[in-house]
Design an enzyme around this catalytic site. Structure first.
Site, mmCIF file in Angstrom:
data_model
loop_
_atom_site.group_PDB
_atom_site.id
_atom_site.type_symbol
_atom_site.label_atom_id
_atom_site.label_comp_id
_atom_site.label_asym_id
_atom_site.label_seq_id
_atom_site.Cartn_x
_atom_site.Cartn_y
_atom_site.Cartn_z
ATOM 1 N N ASP A 194 37.734 54.499 38.086
ATOM 2 C CA ASP A 194 37.800 53.045 38.218
ATOM 3 C C ASP A 194 36.397 52.549 38.528
ATOM 4 O OD1 ASP A 194 37.870 50.468 39.364
ATOM 5 O OD2 ASP A 194 39.973 50.716 39.909
ATOM 6 N N TYR A 222 34.712 40.763 36.332
ATOM 7 C CA TYR A 222 34.488 39.532 37.112
ATOM 8 C C TYR A 222 33.751 39.769 38.421
ATOM 9 C CZ TYR A 222 38.953 41.169 39.120
ATOM 10 O OH TYR A 222 39.953 41.926 39.674
ATOM 11 N N LYS A 223 33.425 41.025 38.727
ATOM 12 C CA LYS A 223 32.677 41.287 39.965
ATOM 13 C C LYS A 223 31.181 41.225 39.633
ATOM 14 C CE LYS A 223 36.568 43.510 42.124
ATOM 15 N NZ LYS A 223 37.456 44.681 42.095
HETATM 16 C C1 LIG Z 1 38.845 44.545 41.906
HETATM 17 C C2 LIG Z 1 39.595 45.802 41.812
HETATM 18 C C3 LIG Z 1 40.862 45.852 41.211
HETATM 19 C C4 LIG Z 1 41.521 44.601 40.709
HETATM 20 O O1 LIG Z 1 42.356 44.863 39.647
HETATM 21 P P1 LIG Z 1 42.822 43.657 38.686
HETATM 22 O O2 LIG Z 1 43.770 44.293 37.773
HETATM 23 O O3 LIG Z 1 41.586 43.122 38.032
HETATM 24 O O4 LIG Z 1 43.436 42.624 39.556
HETATM 25 C C5 LIG Z 1 41.491 47.081 41.124
HETATM 26 N N1 LIG Z 1 40.907 48.206 41.584
HETATM 27 C C6 LIG Z 1 39.695 48.184 42.174
HETATM 28 C C7 LIG Z 1 39.082 49.451 42.674
HETATM 29 C C8 LIG Z 1 39.010 46.990 42.307
HETATM 30 O O5 LIG Z 1 37.818 46.968 42.891
#
Ligand SMILES: *Cc1c(COP(=O)(O)O)cnc(C)c1O
Length: 428
Positions: free
Chosen positions: A213, A238-239
């Site tokens: 991830d 989006y980060k």
């Molecule tokens: C931001 C983040 C998510 C968010 O998942 P979305 O499906 O975009 O809501 C999931 N896992 C991690 C490790 C994150 O940092």
């Protein structure tokens, strides 16, 4: 790194800003003049170029209607592949190993549905005890879909200190019962950067597939997914990539896996020349495009066009260098200016082991964050005791970091946090 007395002045921060070769990018962002943004690792700010690319796509819809799929500056039918080509250098992959689609969580579902094949006694998934909850929920539900009990088949490697996960402990969990390993590249709380190359080699030596991830590293840290042989990865845009709230995510699949049937099939995963044949026999794309499901969320992808152009210009190596330097500067200031005030720096100090944010721990973290907001700094609180501070290479200045630490100091010495309750708000 920053130890001489003259380093602890605003003038020194301004000197560093004067030498910053990325400084020009700051003007490209919408910054609130009344507050310092330290939360770009949670939601990146809007750039003018991202806004422009969004407006261009809206205009294509306005002027072309359905022909926007195949005509105009960014034909929608090919947008996911075009953005994948721009994303690929950020993750160290070939363009056809990447696709912009879905969200972090849905992409994880897709990839586990594809790559998790419990067989005989190899049924377990290894994750870690500190990962983001959504990843864990997805893994639990995927196990249940196979009729397996997550309590038995999901192994969460524990942390020794509540902050970090030791690679050696992960490797020790890679037994003959394990089919798949899923780990974060950077842990969202402590900011620890895992040794992906080593973990991939160790997993493969044991016949285990491994996926990462990349939410907290893509756009901040270099990756070499193809070279390392990582099986797959997924991330949000989006980060650090500033594509806007709910912006479409990305995924990578190593080319050695091309030709597999995606676990979750849909018509946008079709080979592009076959998609509009409208046959009931699914012919998947030959590359990572196969992992798309339905019609792409064009409007939520459009800001990424402008944003990724900036990443190409800024160059990830330079971005990582500045990120390491500015976070190191921040840690130096914290140690100098906030000593004896109950703070602990929870992220690893070694550059090889840390991502793009500083993880500051304090027993009163929730209300210190509220006081920071009231005093013009946007931090990020993670329960129970973490203040995440992320100076962003593209738009934060050393002056911002100096001011943030000075405001923290005032909040502590004047006990400004005491008027708030030490509990979190609804969002962070
Ligand atoms: C931001 C983040 C998510 C968010 O998942 P979305 O499906 O975009 O809501 C999931 N896992 C991690 C490790 C994150 O940092």
């Amino acid at each position: 790194m920053f130890t001489e007395p003259y380093h602890y002045t605003r003038a020194f921060a301004e000197q560093l800003d004067g030498q910053d070769e990325l400084a020009r990018f700051r003007d490209e962002f919408y910054l609130n003049p009344d507050s310092i943004y330290m939360d770009g690792n949670s939601l990146g700010l809007l750039s003018k170029r991202a806004e422009q690319s969004l407006l261009r796509v809206v205009d294509a819809w306005k002027t072309r209607g359905i022909d926007g799929w195949t005509q105009g500056e960014h034909p929608w039918f090919y947008m996911a592949e075009q953005l994948a080509a721009l994303s690929a250098p950020l993750v160290g992959a070939a363009a056809d190993e990447v696709i912009v689609t879905g969200s972090t969580t849905t992409n994880l579902h897709q990839l586990v549905a594809t790559f998790y094949k419990p067989e005989g006694s190899r049924t377990k998934i290894v994750a870690d005890a500190l990962n983001f909850p959504s990843d864990i929920y997805a893994l639990q539900s995927q196990l249940r879909l196979h009729g397996l009990d997550p309590a038995e088949h999901l192994i969460q490697v524990q942390s020794r200190d509540g902050r970090l996960i030791e690679e050696a402990d992960i490797i020790a969990a890679m037994t003959e019962e394990v089919a798949l390993v899923i780990l974060p590249t950077v842990l969202y709380r402590s900011g620890q950067l895992l040794d992906m190359e080593r973990l991939t080699a160790e997993a493969h030596a044991r016949g285990i597939l491994i996926g990462f991830d990349g939410c907290h590293s893509v756009g901040a840290v270099q990756h070499h997914f193809s070279q390392w042989g990582v099986d797959f990865a997924y991330w949000c845009n989006y980060k650090y990539l500033n594509s806007g709230p709910g912006g479409v995510g990305g995924l990578y699949v190593n080319r050695k896996h091309f030709g597999r049937m995606p676990g979750l099939a849909g018509w946008f995963g079709s080979s592009k020349d076959k998609q509009f044949d409208m046959e009931h026999r699914f012919v998947p794309a030959a590359d990572a495009g196969a992992y798309q499901i339905g019609t792409p969320h064009i409007i939520s992808m459009a800001p990424l066009i402008g944003s990724l152009e900036m990443f190409a210009e800024a160059d990830l190596t330079r971005l990582r260098q500045k990120s390491l330097k500015i976070t190191s500067y921040m840690m130096g200031l914290i140690e100098q200016e906030l000593s004896g005030m109950g703070f602990t720096i929870g992220n690893p100090r070694d550059d090889q082991r840390r991502g793009g944010h500083v993880s500051l721990e304090h027993a009163e973290a929730a209300r210190i964050c509220k006081a920071l907001k009231e005093n013009g700094v946007v931090p990020d609180f993670r329960a129970p005791n973490i203040i995440r501070l992320a100076p962003i290479a593209l738009y934060s200045t050393y002056g911002d970091v100096w001011d943030t630490v000075q405001r923290l100091k005032t909040i502590m010495t004047d006990k400004l946090y005491e008027k708030f309750e030490n509990t979190r708000d609804v969002v962070a």
